[in-house]
Design an enzyme around this catalytic site. Structure first.
Site, mmCIF file in Angstrom:
data_model
loop_
_atom_site.group_PDB
_atom_site.id
_atom_site.type_symbol
_atom_site.label_atom_id
_atom_site.label_comp_id
_atom_site.label_asym_id
_atom_site.label_seq_id
_atom_site.Cartn_x
_atom_site.Cartn_y
_atom_site.Cartn_z
ATOM 1 N N ARG A 1 5.005 0.074 -5.934
ATOM 2 C CA ARG A 1 5.555 -0.789 -6.985
ATOM 3 C C ARG A 1 4.665 -2.007 -7.223
ATOM 4 O O ARG A 1 4.430 -2.389 -8.364
ATOM 5 C CB ARG A 1 6.976 -1.236 -6.641
ATOM 6 C CG ARG A 1 7.992 -0.111 -6.720
ATOM 7 C CD ARG A 1 9.373 -0.558 -6.304
ATOM 8 N NE ARG A 1 9.322 -1.056 -4.933
ATOM 9 C CZ ARG A 1 10.122 -1.997 -4.439
ATOM 10 N NH1 ARG A 1 11.051 -2.549 -5.186
ATOM 11 N NH2 ARG A 1 10.006 -2.382 -3.187
ATOM 12 N N ASN B 1 12.588 1.152 -6.839
ATOM 13 C CA ASN B 1 12.876 2.249 -5.919
ATOM 14 C C ASN B 1 14.240 2.829 -6.253
ATOM 15 O O ASN B 1 15.191 2.083 -6.493
ATOM 16 C CB ASN B 1 12.906 1.757 -4.470
ATOM 17 C CG ASN B 1 11.533 1.505 -3.902
ATOM 18 O OD1 ASN B 1 10.526 1.975 -4.414
ATOM 19 N ND2 ASN B 1 11.480 0.753 -2.813
#
Length: 90
Positions: free
Chosen positions: A19, A37
Site C-alpha cells: 500500500r 487491505n
C-alpha cells in the site's frame, strides 16, 4: 483522458509495504484515490487520474513491488467522477 479504475490485488500483498509503495507511485503520477487491505488478504486500490498514468501504476503493481508477490490484478474501469483530492492509505 481521465479515468477511474478499481483494482483488487491478490497474492502475498499484505504486510509487505504494497500500500505504501502504491501510495508513493500514485502520488508521483498525480493519481488520487486510496489503497486498503481487505479481510480476505487482498488489497483494494481505487485510482483516478490520467488513463496513461493509471496504466503505469498498474504496470508498477504487477512488476515493481520488491517484497510483494502479486498473483493477480483484477481491473474494473469506471467513468471518472473526481471523487478524491489526494491518495490515501487505509
Amino acid at each position: 483522458m481521465k479515468k477511474t479504475v478499481h483494482l483488487r490485488i491478490t497474492g502475498h500483498v499484505q504486510g509487505v509495504g504494497l500500500r505504501y509503495s502504491v501510495y508513493q507511485k500514485a502520488t508521483s503520477l498525480g493519481i488520487t484515490g486510496y489503497a486498503e487491505n481487505l479481510y480476505d488478504g487482498s488489497v483494494e486500490v481505487v485510482a483516478e487520474g490520467d488513463e496513461e498514468s493509471i496504466k503505469e501504476l498498474i504496470h508498477f503493481i504487477k512488476t515493481g513491488l520488491r517484497w510483494a508477490r502479486v498473483d493477480n490484478v483484477e481491473e474494473r474501469w469506471l467513468e471518472y467522477k473526481g471523487q478524491y483530492k489526494d491518495f490515501r492509505i487505509y
